[in-house]
Design a protein around this motif. Structure first.
Motif, PDB file in Angstrom:
ATOM      1  N   PHE A   1      79.467  44.598  24.682  1.00  0.00           N
ATOM      2  CA  PHE A   1      79.210  44.251  23.410  1.00  0.00           C
ATOM      3  C   PHE A   1      79.307  45.154  22.258  1.00  0.00           C
ATOM      4  CE2 PHE A   1      76.152  43.002  20.286  1.00  0.00           C
ATOM      5  CZ  PHE A   1      76.663  41.658  19.902  1.00  0.00           C
ATOM      6  N   CYS A   2      78.714  46.544  22.470  1.00  0.00           N
ATOM      7  CA  CYS A   2      78.793  47.339  21.492  1.00  0.00           C
ATOM      8  C   CYS A   2      80.393  47.695  21.299  1.00  0.00           C
ATOM      9  CB  CYS A   2      78.150  48.732  21.920  1.00  0.00           C
ATOM     10  SG  CYS A   2      78.209  49.993  20.916  1.00  0.00           S
ATOM     11  N   GLY A   3      81.287  47.729  22.145  1.00  0.00           N
ATOM     12  CA  GLY A   3      82.592  47.900  22.015  1.00  0.00           C
ATOM     13  C   GLY A   3      83.170  46.814  21.046  1.00  0.00           C
ATOM     14  N   LEU A   4      82.807  45.350  21.522  1.00  0.00           N
ATOM     15  CA  LEU A   4      83.463  44.211  20.696  1.00  0.00           C
ATOM     16  C   LEU A   4      82.740  44.803  19.136  1.00  0.00           C
ATOM     17  CD1 LEU A   4      82.676  41.235  23.020  1.00  0.00           C
ATOM     18  CD2 LEU A   4      84.955  42.419  21.929  1.00  0.00           C
ATOM     19  N   LEU A   5      81.465  44.869  18.893  1.00  0.00           N
ATOM     20  CA  LEU A   5      80.777  45.046  17.381  1.00  0.00           C
ATOM     21  C   LEU A   5      81.531  46.022  16.767  1.00  0.00           C
ATOM     22  CD1 LEU A   5      78.645  44.354  15.536  1.00  0.00           C
ATOM     23  CD2 LEU A   5      77.266  46.099  16.520  1.00  0.00           C
ATOM     24  N   ALA A   6      81.891  47.119  17.364  1.00  0.00           N
ATOM     25  CA  ALA A   6      82.534  48.457  16.669  1.00  0.00           C
ATOM     26  C   ALA A   6      83.943  47.914  16.310  1.00  0.00           C
ATOM     27  CB  ALA A   6      82.503  49.352  17.893  1.00  0.00           C
ATOM     28  N   GLY A   7      84.849  47.588  17.407  1.00  0.00           N
ATOM     29  CA  GLY A   7      85.921  47.178  17.123  1.00  0.00           C
ATOM     30  C   GLY A   7      86.193  46.190  16.112  1.00  0.00           C
ATOM     31  N   VAL A   8      85.715  44.898  16.219  1.00  0.00           N
ATOM     32  CA  VAL A   8      85.647  43.867  15.244  1.00  0.00           C
ATOM     33  C   VAL A   8      85.130  44.139  13.934  1.00  0.00           C
ATOM     34  CG1 VAL A   8      85.354  41.379  14.988  1.00  0.00           C
ATOM     35  CG2 VAL A   8      86.067  42.264  17.143  1.00  0.00           C
ATOM     36  N   GLY A   9      83.949  44.798  13.958  1.00  0.00           N
ATOM     37  CA  GLY A   9      83.391  44.985  12.822  1.00  0.00           C
ATOM     38  C   GLY A   9      84.095  45.973  11.778  1.00  0.00           C
TER      39      GLY A   9
ATOM     40  N   PRO B   1      90.146  47.360  17.474  1.00  0.00           N
ATOM     41  CA  PRO B   1      88.975  46.596  18.600  1.00  0.00           C
ATOM     42  C   PRO B   1      89.604  46.725  19.888  1.00  0.00           C
ATOM     43  CG  PRO B   1      90.535  45.072  17.449  1.00  0.00           C
ATOM     44  CD  PRO B   1      90.687  46.326  16.667  1.00  0.00           C
ATOM     45  N   VAL B   2      90.850  46.919  20.137  1.00  0.00           N
ATOM     46  CA  VAL B   2      91.400  47.095  21.807  1.00  0.00           C
ATOM     47  C   VAL B   2      90.895  48.346  22.207  1.00  0.00           C
ATOM     48  CG1 VAL B   2      93.076  47.403  23.145  1.00  0.00           C
ATOM     49  CG2 VAL B   2      93.265  45.846  21.490  1.00  0.00           C
ATOM     50  N   PHE B   3      90.990  49.620  21.486  1.00  0.00           N
ATOM     51  CA  PHE B   3      90.663  50.834  21.996  1.00  0.00           C
ATOM     52  C   PHE B   3      89.081  50.650  21.846  1.00  0.00           C
ATOM     53  CE2 PHE B   3      94.403  53.865  20.801  1.00  0.00           C
ATOM     54  CZ  PHE B   3      95.197  52.901  21.420  1.00  0.00           C
ATOM     55  N   ALA B   4      88.367  50.482  21.092  1.00  0.00           N
ATOM     56  CA  ALA B   4      86.945  50.289  21.117  1.00  0.00           C
ATOM     57  C   ALA B   4      86.301  49.678  22.215  1.00  0.00           C
ATOM     58  CB  ALA B   4      86.271  49.903  19.789  1.00  0.00           C
ATOM     59  N   LEU B   5      86.787  48.613  22.687  1.00  0.00           N
ATOM     60  CA  LEU B   5      86.236  47.689  23.697  1.00  0.00           C
ATOM     61  C   LEU B   5      86.483  48.572  25.085  1.00  0.00           C
ATOM     62  CD1 LEU B   5      84.967  45.150  25.067  1.00  0.00           C
ATOM     63  CD2 LEU B   5      87.304  44.213  25.052  1.00  0.00           C
ATOM     64  N   ILE B   6      87.852  48.954  25.175  1.00  0.00           N
ATOM     65  CA  ILE B   6      87.965  49.819  26.219  1.00  0.00           C
ATOM     66  C   ILE B   6      87.203  51.082  26.515  1.00  0.00           C
ATOM     67  CG2 ILE B   6      89.814  51.291  27.599  1.00  0.00           C
ATOM     68  CD1 ILE B   6      91.795  49.215  26.452  1.00  0.00           C
TER      69      ILE B   6
ATOM     70  N   ARG C   1      88.027  58.879  18.486  1.00  0.00           N
ATOM     71  CA  ARG C   1      89.331  58.299  18.572  1.00  0.00           C
ATOM     72  C   ARG C   1      89.625  56.899  18.727  1.00  0.00           C
ATOM     73  NH1 ARG C   1      93.763  57.073  18.544  1.00  0.00           N
ATOM     74  NH2 ARG C   1      95.729  57.596  19.520  1.00  0.00           N
ATOM     75  N   ALA C   2      88.431  56.400  19.317  1.00  0.00           N
ATOM     76  CA  ALA C   2      88.739  54.632  19.266  1.00  0.00           C
ATOM     77  C   ALA C   2      88.434  54.131  18.132  1.00  0.00           C
ATOM     78  CB  ALA C   2      87.792  54.147  20.248  1.00  0.00           C
ATOM     79  N   GLY C   3      87.858  54.650  16.934  1.00  0.00           N
ATOM     80  CA  GLY C   3      87.686  54.243  15.689  1.00  0.00           C
ATOM     81  C   GLY C   3      86.476  54.066  15.358  1.00  0.00           C
ATOM     82  N   ALA C   4      85.453  54.125  16.127  1.00  0.00           N
ATOM     83  CA  ALA C   4      83.862  54.134  15.815  1.00  0.00           C
ATOM     84  C   ALA C   4      83.566  55.096  14.730  1.00  0.00           C
ATOM     85  CB  ALA C   4      83.231  53.910  17.118  1.00  0.00           C
TER      86      ALA C   4
END
Length: 438
Positions: free
Chosen positions: A93-101, A286-291, A343-346
């Motif tokens: 869920f943290c990955g979804l929040l970070a990526g989409v947000g 969002p893809v990189f953050a979720l992974i 690197r994932a964008g967070a």
């Protein structure tokens, strides 16, 4: 000589409104005092709110201490007691929040203005809506388990308040620059209860000056913010540290290992800077953050100490509760997931991650040193290593010394090995930077 023979003052050179400049100066000084006080109060309230929000998210996410936001149960205790499956689910869920947000923020929000940009001479004002969204995303993701630090969010909120207050008061660009920096330092002081550390951070890092007007404003805003935050957070220290006696072996270790901390911190700073430059954007975010966060969640099934900004591992190191093997494993994993998250964008800070890296590295080096010169608790090495690594990784030797002192409330005499380690570490990192620019 008679009185009439004394040279008379040319009355034509005296303006008829000679008293007005002093009156204007008094009004301007009163306005500056008001802005400084309001910035300190605003940063204190903002920092307190963000800290309480962070604790609330942590407690809800991992199901611990649900009856009170501030409790004796730490985040590490809470995540360690949570089932492994829950940790993985929360990190997803943290990955979804970070990526989409952050994807939405970058796509529809106004361009962000960082603190360093805001303290430039011709800096624009920080956009309030986009900055607040950026702040809340950082607090939300760190609360859910992101390995990045939480200190940037209150600094940005304090800088935002300082910028808009000084703009509304009609202060000059240079004065507004100072107030913005003081607001950022006050935010740091509020969330960590480090009034002196927040002020030194302003002077050493943000303004790079020791002028007395800036020092007065930085000290005032940080002290006000810290005292305001006590209302909701209390006046507790960030870490619990025992009394560590000084010894010749500890001082010798500080001198010999300080260059190693400088080299490691320089490498970490280069690695994290490269990760920020190459951070995912667009659909990749969002893809990189979720992974990335799913991988961290899988790792946390076996190593819950990896979750969060690194305060838990640092406290374990300060309490002499880590073996050399565990400290080495956590150090490698923490560096890997911190850089992969950037690197994932967070987004987030590197203050506590750097402090944690230094403490873990010190346990490893201290354990090896104990084979030669035994008798020093591992926690003593960890405190010194945390200061040395933090000073070099963030290029702030004075601030690092003050922060570690306020974080741990270590004995005064213990400053000797801390200062020696910081000096050797920072000097080595600066030599590395000079060599790289050749």
């Amino acid at each position: 000589m008679s009185i009439s023979q004394y040279p008379q003052r040319d009355q034509s050179a005296v303006p008829t409104n000679a008293t007005w400049p002093s009156a204007l100066n008094v009004r301007h000084l009163a306005l500056m005092v008001m802005v400084v006080m309001l910035t300190g109060v605003g940063a204190g309230l903002g920092g307190m709110f963000l800290a309480l929000l962070l604790h609330g998210i942590q407690h809800l996410a991992y199901g611990y201490s649900l009856d009170q936001i501030i409790s004796s149960e730490t985040f590490l205790m809470g995540v360690s007691a949570a089932p492994g499956g829950r940790r993985m689910l929360i990190l997803g869920f943290c990955g979804l929040l970070a990526g989409v947000g952050w994807w939405v923020l970058y796509r529809v929000g106004r361009p962000l203005v960082g603190i360093k940009q805001a303290t430039a001479s011709d800096a624009p004002l920080m956009p309030p809506v986009a900055t607040l969204a950026h702040v809340l995303l950082q607090i939300g993701t760190v609360g859910l388990g992101s390995p990045l630090g939480r200190e940037v969010a209150p600094r940005e909120l304090g800088a935002l308040m300082g910028g808009w207050l000084s703009h509304a008061a009609g202060l000059s660009p240079e004065q507004r620059r100072t107030i913005v920096a003081c607001g950022a330092g006050a935010g740091l002081a509020a969330v960590y209860n480090v009034p002196l550390g927040g002020a030194v951070f302003v002077l050493e890092v943000l303004l790079a000056t020791l002028s007395w007007p800036a020092a007065i404003m930085a000290l005032a805003t940080s002290a006000i913010a810290a005292s305001v935050a006590w209302m909701g957070l209390g006046a507790e220290s960030q870490y619990v540290v025992a009394h560590f006696p000084l010894s010749a072996g500890l001082i010798t270790w500080s001198l010999l290992t300080s260059p190693l901390f400088g080299l490691a911190a320089y490498g970490f700073a280069r690695l994290s800077a490269a990760a920020r430059r190459k951070a995912a954007r667009g659909w990749r975010l969002p893809v990189f953050a979720l992974i990335n966060f799913l991988i961290i969640g899988c790792m946390a099934v076996w190593l819950p100490q990896l979750l969060g900004n690194g305060k838990g591992p640092a406290q374990l190191g300060f309490s002499s509760l880590l073996t050399v093997g565990m400290a080495g494993m956590l150090l490698i994993c923490k560096v890997a997931i911190t850089t992969s998250t950037l690197r994932a964008g967070a987004q987030g800070g590197l203050l506590t991650p750097g402090l944690s890296n230094g403490a873990l590295m010190a346990v490893v080096l201290g354990g090896l040193w104990s084979q030669i010169w035994p008798g020093v608790p591992m926690g003593a090495y960890a405190v010194i290593g945390a200061a040395a690594f933090l000073a070099s990784s963030m290029s702030m030797p004075l601030t690092a010394i003050v922060l570690i002192t306020e974080f741990t409330r270590i004995d005064h005499d213990f400053l000797v090995p801390i200062v020696l380690a910081v000096a050797g570490s920072f000097g080595t990192s600066q030599l590395c930077a000079l060599w790289a620019r050749r």
